[in-house]
Write a protein that holds these residues in place. Sequence first.
Motif, PDB file in Angstrom:
ATOM      1  N   GLY A 129     -19.043 -29.387 -92.181  1.00 42.36           N
ATOM      2  CA  GLY A 129     -19.232 -29.773 -94.031  1.00 42.36           C
ATOM      3  C   GLY A 129     -17.282 -30.204 -94.223  1.00 42.36           C
ATOM      4  O   GLY A 129     -17.548 -30.515 -95.200  1.00 42.36           O
ATOM      5  N   THR A 130     -17.012 -28.608 -94.027  1.00 42.48           N
ATOM      6  CA  THR A 130     -15.496 -28.365 -94.734  1.00 42.48           C
ATOM      7  C   THR A 130     -14.943 -29.959 -94.202  1.00 42.48           C
ATOM      8  O   THR A 130     -14.166 -30.723 -95.522  1.00 42.48           O
ATOM      9  N   VAL A 169     -17.819 -26.330-103.355  1.00 48.49           N
ATOM     10  CA  VAL A 169     -17.673 -26.266-101.805  1.00 48.49           C
ATOM     11  C   VAL A 169     -17.067 -26.540-100.583  1.00 48.49           C
ATOM     12  O   VAL A 169     -16.997 -25.524-100.216  1.00 48.49           O
ATOM     13  N   ASP A 174     -16.937 -23.186 -98.772  1.00 50.62           N
ATOM     14  CA  ASP A 174     -15.992 -23.259 -96.868  1.00 50.62           C
ATOM     15  C   ASP A 174     -14.849 -22.826 -96.338  1.00 50.62           C
ATOM     16  O   ASP A 174     -14.667 -22.429 -95.606  1.00 50.62           O
ATOM     17  N   PRO A 215     -21.711 -31.887 -99.682  1.00 50.89           N
ATOM     18  CA  PRO A 215     -22.557 -31.395 -99.800  1.00 50.89           C
ATOM     19  C   PRO A 215     -24.258 -31.011 -98.288  1.00 50.89           C
ATOM     20  O   PRO A 215     -24.633 -30.969 -98.084  1.00 50.89           O
ATOM     21  N   ALA A 227     -23.054 -30.192 -95.056  1.00 45.37           N
ATOM     22  CA  ALA A 227     -22.981 -28.715 -95.332  1.00 45.37           C
ATOM     23  C   ALA A 227     -24.364 -28.114 -94.726  1.00 45.37           C
ATOM     24  O   ALA A 227     -24.606 -27.268 -93.864  1.00 45.37           O
ATOM     25  N   VAL A 228     -25.245 -29.339 -95.985  1.00 46.43           N
ATOM     26  CA  VAL A 228     -26.482 -28.645 -95.246  1.00 46.43           C
ATOM     27  C   VAL A 228     -26.977 -28.771 -94.419  1.00 46.43           C
ATOM     28  O   VAL A 228     -27.642 -28.129 -93.384  1.00 46.43           O
ATOM     29  N   ALA A 275     -25.238 -25.938 -91.418  1.00 53.46           N
ATOM     30  CA  ALA A 275     -25.449 -25.441 -91.472  1.00 53.46           C
ATOM     31  C   ALA A 275     -27.242 -25.054 -90.702  1.00 53.46           C
ATOM     32  O   ALA A 275     -27.321 -23.952 -89.853  1.00 53.46           O
ATOM     33  N   GLU A 325     -23.603 -23.054 -89.612  1.00 56.09           N
ATOM     34  CA  GLU A 325     -22.416 -22.845 -91.041  1.00 56.09           C
ATOM     35  C   GLU A 325     -22.343 -22.302 -92.528  1.00 56.09           C
ATOM     36  O   GLU A 325     -23.329 -22.735 -92.457  1.00 56.09           O
ATOM     37  N   PHE A 327     -23.221 -21.744 -95.481  1.00 51.43           N
ATOM     38  CA  PHE A 327     -24.055 -22.133 -96.827  1.00 51.43           C
ATOM     39  C   PHE A 327     -24.805 -21.100 -97.755  1.00 51.43           C
ATOM     40  O   PHE A 327     -24.966 -20.236 -97.384  1.00 51.43           O
ATOM     41  N   THR A 382     -22.670 -23.463-102.493  1.00 52.71           N
ATOM     42  CA  THR A 382     -22.970 -24.607-101.273  1.00 52.71           C
ATOM     43  C   THR A 382     -24.717 -25.209-102.530  1.00 52.71           C
ATOM     44  O   THR A 382     -24.425 -26.416-102.508  1.00 52.71           O
ATOM     45  N   VAL A 383     -24.888 -24.539-103.152  1.00 56.60           N
ATOM     46  CA  VAL A 383     -26.289 -25.648-103.769  1.00 56.60           C
ATOM     47  C   VAL A 383     -25.698 -25.873-105.004  1.00 56.60           C
ATOM     48  O   VAL A 383     -26.064 -27.190-105.358  1.00 56.60           O
TER      49      VAL A 383
END
Length: 354
Positions: free
Chosen positions: A93-94, A136, A140, A251, A254-255, A258, A263, A265, A269-270
Amino acid sequence: MNILLSIAFVGAWSSGFIGAKLGSGSAPTVTLLMWRFLPLAVVLGVIALTAARASWRGLTPRVLVRQAAVGALSQSGYLLTVYYAIELGVSSGTTALIDGTQPLVAGALAGPLLGLPVSRRQWLGLGLGVTGVAVVTVADAGAGTGVAWWAYLVPFLGMLSLVAATFLDRRSRTDVRPMVSMTVHAVTSAVVFTALAAATGAVTPPASGSFWTAVVWLVVLSTFGGYGLYWLILRRSGVTKVNTLMFLMAPVTAVWGALMFGEPFGTQTVAGLALGLLAVAVVHRGDRHDHHDHHSHHDRDDRHDRHRDDQDRQQPPAPGSFTPRRSGWHRARSSSRRPERPVRATPTAGPGSG
């Protein structure tokens, strides 16, 4: 159709970060990338010599060399840095979030390098997207994973490599079919990663099932899906729109990360996801508005371009300079089925060209 292509592109491109995470624990980066591109290059090479032979007609060695350079930047350079960052411990995600700064760079350079206008609405969308990425990324990076600070700089090199590939491709005056460009890119990357793997003694693949699962995942979803859709949308909609979609990769990844890897979240992030969606909505709405204005002022634009052509014949551009092929585009536009395609910036050789 454009909406469906955009959704498929976001999912396919995001899958590359997940696939890198899947394979990072079972083999070094160069091993994973070598075995991702070797079978792909063989398959595409066979297709190029059989079913797709007609696609290669008329292509000069100079065009193929340019495509090899684009492939070295857009696949070899970009993927090597992304995968290496994940191997160093940066989360998928990062890595995607850092890579999400690409649209700002590409959008800022589209005007001076390609002669493409970037509207205020597009800049607003780009600004919202960058803000979402920043929100985000901070969330992270603050999760305390123990990764060295310099590891977060590695994906930035990949982002710059992809930006350079985008503009190098748009500089070309020759249309290359996606099948041809993908084949040249895959063969180039196969050669680059095989050489790197051989030099580091990392040619032999592991026997683990997770490694080969990651290879299949990356070939099918990331290469055919991600890169194929990238160049298709680039040609249909232009640099600004395709790079604005890149804001969604962070994003979405990232979802995905997770759900698959646990990871971090949270609410930040949202919030970043919401800003990314808003950015894409703003830019796409602006494009529809611009497209409407484009048709309503079509005749006036043609008169302006004819006047511009007369001036160009009287005052030839300096040798080696780059100018948009405005007059050629407007002459072909009436019979084109893709009127939204942006103007390419091409080298002009003298009066009357371009």
